[in-house]
Design an enzyme around this catalytic site. Structure first.
Site, PDB file in Angstrom:
ATOM      1  N   ASN A   1       3.582  -7.047  13.388  1.00  0.00           N
ATOM      2  CA  ASN A   1       3.077  -5.647  13.715  1.00  0.00           C
ATOM      3  C   ASN A   1       3.177  -5.439  15.210  1.00  0.00           C
ATOM      4  O   ASN A   1       2.520  -6.265  15.888  1.00  0.00           O
ATOM      5  CB  ASN A   1       1.697  -5.634  13.240  1.00  0.00           C
ATOM      6  CG  ASN A   1       1.013  -4.155  13.371  1.00  0.00           C
ATOM      7  OD1 ASN A   1       1.568  -3.303  14.082  1.00  0.00           O
ATOM      8  ND2 ASN A   1       0.264  -3.720  12.553  1.00  0.00           N
ATOM      9  N   PRO A   2       3.835  -4.339  15.796  1.00  0.00           N
ATOM     10  CA  PRO A   2       4.050  -4.166  17.234  1.00  0.00           C
ATOM     11  C   PRO A   2       2.397  -3.949  17.833  1.00  0.00           C
ATOM     12  O   PRO A   2       2.271  -4.198  19.097  1.00  0.00           O
ATOM     13  CB  PRO A   2       4.783  -2.876  17.410  1.00  0.00           C
ATOM     14  CG  PRO A   2       4.837  -2.307  16.053  1.00  0.00           C
ATOM     15  CD  PRO A   2       4.342  -3.397  15.033  1.00  0.00           C
ATOM     16  N   ASN A   3       1.586  -3.625  17.110  1.00  0.00           N
ATOM     17  CA  ASN A   3       0.288  -3.550  17.875  1.00  0.00           C
ATOM     18  C   ASN A   3      -0.711  -4.321  17.202  1.00  0.00           C
ATOM     19  O   ASN A   3      -0.734  -4.964  16.067  1.00  0.00           O
ATOM     20  CB  ASN A   3      -0.244  -1.848  17.311  1.00  0.00           C
ATOM     21  CG  ASN A   3       0.519  -0.787  17.891  1.00  0.00           C
ATOM     22  OD1 ASN A   3       1.110  -1.011  19.061  1.00  0.00           O
ATOM     23  ND2 ASN A   3       1.239  -0.110  16.988  1.00  0.00           N
TER      24      ASN A   3
ATOM     25  N   HIS B   1      -1.363   1.353  -4.288  1.00  0.00           N
ATOM     26  CA  HIS B   1      -1.690   2.857  -3.965  1.00  0.00           C
ATOM     27  C   HIS B   1      -0.869   3.757  -5.010  1.00  0.00           C
ATOM     28  O   HIS B   1      -0.748   4.614  -4.731  1.00  0.00           O
ATOM     29  CB  HIS B   1      -1.648   3.090  -2.550  1.00  0.00           C
ATOM     30  CG  HIS B   1      -2.901   2.377  -1.898  1.00  0.00           C
ATOM     31  ND1 HIS B   1      -2.846   2.485  -0.454  1.00  0.00           N
ATOM     32  CD2 HIS B   1      -4.029   1.875  -2.169  1.00  0.00           C
ATOM     33  CE1 HIS B   1      -3.983   1.815   0.086  1.00  0.00           C
ATOM     34  NE2 HIS B   1      -4.735   1.577  -1.053  1.00  0.00           N
TER      35      HIS B   1
ATOM     36  N   CYS C   1       2.906  16.125 -19.908  1.00  0.00           N
ATOM     37  CA  CYS C   1       2.771  14.971 -20.872  1.00  0.00           C
ATOM     38  C   CYS C   1       3.785  15.057 -22.182  1.00  0.00           C
ATOM     39  O   CYS C   1       3.201  15.784 -22.939  1.00  0.00           O
ATOM     40  CB  CYS C   1       1.567  14.188 -21.055  1.00  0.00           C
ATOM     41  SG  CYS C   1       1.423  12.644 -21.918  1.00  0.00           S
TER      42      CYS C   1
ATOM     43  N   GLN D   1       0.884  -1.340   0.052  1.00  0.00           N
ATOM     44  CA  GLN D   1       0.103  -0.067  -0.186  1.00  0.00           C
ATOM     45  C   GLN D   1       0.859   1.341  -0.170  1.00  0.00           C
ATOM     46  O   GLN D   1       0.357   2.291  -0.154  1.00  0.00           O
ATOM     47  CB  GLN D   1      -0.825   0.067   1.067  1.00  0.00           C
ATOM     48  CG  GLN D   1      -1.949  -0.955   1.460  1.00  0.00           C
ATOM     49  CD  GLN D   1      -2.539  -1.223   2.891  1.00  0.00           C
ATOM     50  OE1 GLN D   1      -3.546  -0.787   2.820  1.00  0.00           O
ATOM     51  NE2 GLN D   1      -2.037  -2.140   3.481  1.00  0.00           N
TER      52      GLN D   1
ATOM     53  N   ASP E   1       6.438   4.496  -1.636  1.00  0.00           N
ATOM     54  CA  ASP E   1       7.723   4.851  -1.453  1.00  0.00           C
ATOM     55  C   ASP E   1       8.913   4.233  -2.506  1.00  0.00           C
ATOM     56  O   ASP E   1       9.903   4.538  -2.394  1.00  0.00           O
ATOM     57  CB  ASP E   1       8.368   4.887   0.026  1.00  0.00           C
ATOM     58  CG  ASP E   1       7.895   3.357   0.864  1.00  0.00           C
ATOM     59  OD1 ASP E   1       7.542   3.423   1.682  1.00  0.00           O
ATOM     60  OD2 ASP E   1       8.242   2.418  -0.308  1.00  0.00           O
TER      61      ASP E   1
HETATM   62  N1  APR Z   1       7.247  -2.455  11.944  1.00  0.00           N
HETATM   63  C1  APR Z   1       5.743  -3.061  11.740  1.00  0.00           C
HETATM   64  N2  APR Z   1       4.709  -2.454  11.937  1.00  0.00           N
HETATM   65  C2  APR Z   1       4.677  -1.219  12.335  1.00  0.00           C
HETATM   66  C3  APR Z   1       5.868  -0.393  12.666  1.00  0.00           C
HETATM   67  C4  APR Z   1       7.142  -1.063  12.461  1.00  0.00           C
HETATM   68  N3  APR Z   1       8.113  -0.560  12.765  1.00  0.00           N
HETATM   69  N4  APR Z   1       5.627   0.812  13.089  1.00  0.00           N
HETATM   70  C5  APR Z   1       4.068   0.827  12.915  1.00  0.00           C
HETATM   71  N5  APR Z   1       3.609  -0.317  12.430  1.00  0.00           N
HETATM   72  C6  APR Z   1       2.068  -0.734  12.253  1.00  0.00           C
HETATM   73  C7  APR Z   1       1.290  -0.117  13.235  1.00  0.00           C
HETATM   74  O1  APR Z   1       1.087  -0.655  14.265  1.00  0.00           O
HETATM   75  C8  APR Z   1      -0.115   0.074  12.242  1.00  0.00           C
HETATM   76  O2  APR Z   1      -0.990  -1.159  12.539  1.00  0.00           O
HETATM   77  O3  APR Z   1       1.910  -0.564  10.999  1.00  0.00           O
HETATM   78  C9  APR Z   1       0.480  -0.147  10.747  1.00  0.00           C
HETATM   79  C10 APR Z   1       0.552   1.309   9.885  1.00  0.00           C
HETATM   80  O4  APR Z   1      -0.886   1.510   9.817  1.00  0.00           O
HETATM   81  P1  APR Z   1      -1.386   2.713   8.913  1.00  0.00           P
HETATM   82  O5  APR Z   1      -0.703   3.742   9.502  1.00  0.00           O
HETATM   83  O6  APR Z   1      -2.706   2.769   8.997  1.00  0.00           O
HETATM   84  O7  APR Z   1      -0.895   2.189   7.628  1.00  0.00           O
HETATM   85  P2  APR Z   1      -1.466   1.285   6.495  1.00  0.00           P
HETATM   86  O8  APR Z   1      -2.128   0.161   7.100  1.00  0.00           O
HETATM   87  O9  APR Z   1      -0.396   1.248   5.447  1.00  0.00           O
HETATM   88  O10 APR Z   1      -2.751   2.216   5.756  1.00  0.00           O
HETATM   89  C11 APR Z   1      -3.219   1.980   4.440  1.00  0.00           C
HETATM   90  O11 APR Z   1      -4.445   4.143   4.413  1.00  0.00           O
HETATM   91  O12 APR Z   1      -4.298   6.550   4.542  1.00  0.00           O
HETATM   92  C12 APR Z   1      -4.319   5.221   3.598  1.00  0.00           C
HETATM   93  O13 APR Z   1      -3.428   5.388   1.448  1.00  0.00           O
HETATM   94  C13 APR Z   1      -2.925   5.184   2.773  1.00  0.00           C
HETATM   95  O14 APR Z   1      -1.881   3.308   2.343  1.00  0.00           O
HETATM   96  C14 APR Z   1      -2.454   3.725   3.180  1.00  0.00           C
HETATM   97  C15 APR Z   1      -3.579   3.082   3.933  1.00  0.00           C
END
Ligand code: APR
Length: 276
Positions: free
Chosen positions: A237-239, A125, A173, A107, A110
């Site tokens: 995922n830490p959370n 994305h 373009c 998603q 980068d």
């Molecule tokens: N290693 C692993 N997981 C991590 C780390 C880490 N160092 N740091 C944070 N996280 C976890 C967080 O706990 C969280 O569950 O990564 C997750 C990030 O979640 P989001 O910020 O919601 O990102 P994402 O899931 O990619 O969002 C999806 O939402 O806003 C849109 O287009 C945007 O692509 C994005 C999409």
């Protein structure tokens, strides 16, 4: 929860795999210095998605009060400029080289999975270093440094000039002359390559769900789709997140620390297993 045991379980699952898929979110790039969206201090903590998350919202905000976006946009741009693949990205490239991982669905915009060396990366994305014509289907990938300096000039101009003026310095373009924009998916726009992402998930023998909060669809369906099709699921995922309940191994650690340890354990298992 015994983390060592979960790492061992994840490695045993991956050691037997040959068609693993990784579904990654912003968390895998956190240790590359790029802010996530929904963690404390993340992008949506500091910016209103309604003002910058949709194309129309962004245009309206730029027309109304461009100057307020400049500091945050420059900070984000700086993070993208400095970012490099971290040990988690590199671990996924290693798993591909070992013939274990086939596809990364990300998603993130980068470009870090491609830079780490994975070759089949589905960027649902889009990619911030690729420009797309707003009129025809033409796209072109740009050199990171070059594009960042062009975008920096445009952002810095936002403080003094109107959006219409900025538009005059935006790239056009080479095929039809219309404006080019970053080839990224804003809220409400069609995500990219989803059928191919779902096909990969359904065919996978292992699904790694790394660093995603699992709240944005359709990408958030992928680990469930894989599980339903018989894959085993590894979550890093830490959370807490929606995928923990369907995980066969759950490592509540930062990906940059967990992934290299998992790959090293896989290597150890492979060395012990006689080649049949
Ligand atoms: N290693 C692993 N997981 C991590 C780390 C880490 N160092 N740091 C944070 N996280 C976890 C967080 O706990 C969280 O569950 O990564 C997750 C990030 O979640 P989001 O910020 O919601 O990102 P994402 O899931 O990619 O969002 C999806 O939402 O806003 C849109 O287009 C945007 O692509 C994005 C999409």
């Amino acid at each position: 929860m015994h983390i060592e045991r979960e790492i061992q379980k994840a490695a045993e699952i991956l050691a037997d795999a040959g068609n693993a898929v990784a579904s990654c979110g912003a968390g895998i790039s956190a240790e590359s210095g790029i802010a996530t969206f929904r963690d404390v201090g993340g992008v949506w903590d500091r910016m209103n998605p309604a003002e910058v998350g949709t194309t129309q919202g962004l245009i309206d905000t730029l027309n109304r009060d461009a100057g307020k976006l400049v500091p945050f946009f420059l900070e984000l741009l700086g993070a993208f400029e400095q970012a490099h693949p971290n040990p988690a990205h590199k671990a996924l490239a290693e798993l591909e080289n070992m013939g274990i991982l086939q596809t990364v669905v990300t998603q993130n915009i980068d470009n870090l999975h491609l830079e780490a060396g994975n070759t089949d990366v589905i960027e649902v994305h889009g990619n911030g270093f690729r420009l797309a014509c707003i009129s025809c289907s033409y796209t072109e990938s740009r050199d990171r440094r070059e594009l960042v300096s062009e975008i920096r000039v445009a952002i810095e101009c936002l403080s003094e000039h109107s959006l219409n003026t900025i538009m005059t310095i935006m790239p056009t373009c080479s095929r039809c002359g219309a404006l080019m924009r970053p080839d990224v998916v804003m809220f409400g726009e069609m995500v990219k390559d989803i059928p191919r992402a779902f096909e990969a998930a359904r065919k996978s023998d292992v699904m790694l769900a790394i660093g995603t909060s699992g709240v944005v669809y359709p990408a958030a369906y992928l680990p469930f789709e894989a599980k339903e099709a018989g894959a085993r699921v590894i979550v890093v995922n830490p959370n807490e997140n929606p995928f923990s309940q369907i995980s066969d191994a759950y490592i509540p650690m930062n990906a940059g620390e967990a992934m290299p340890r998992i790959v090293e354990t896989v290597k150890g298992l492979k060395q012990k297993t006689p080649v049949s």
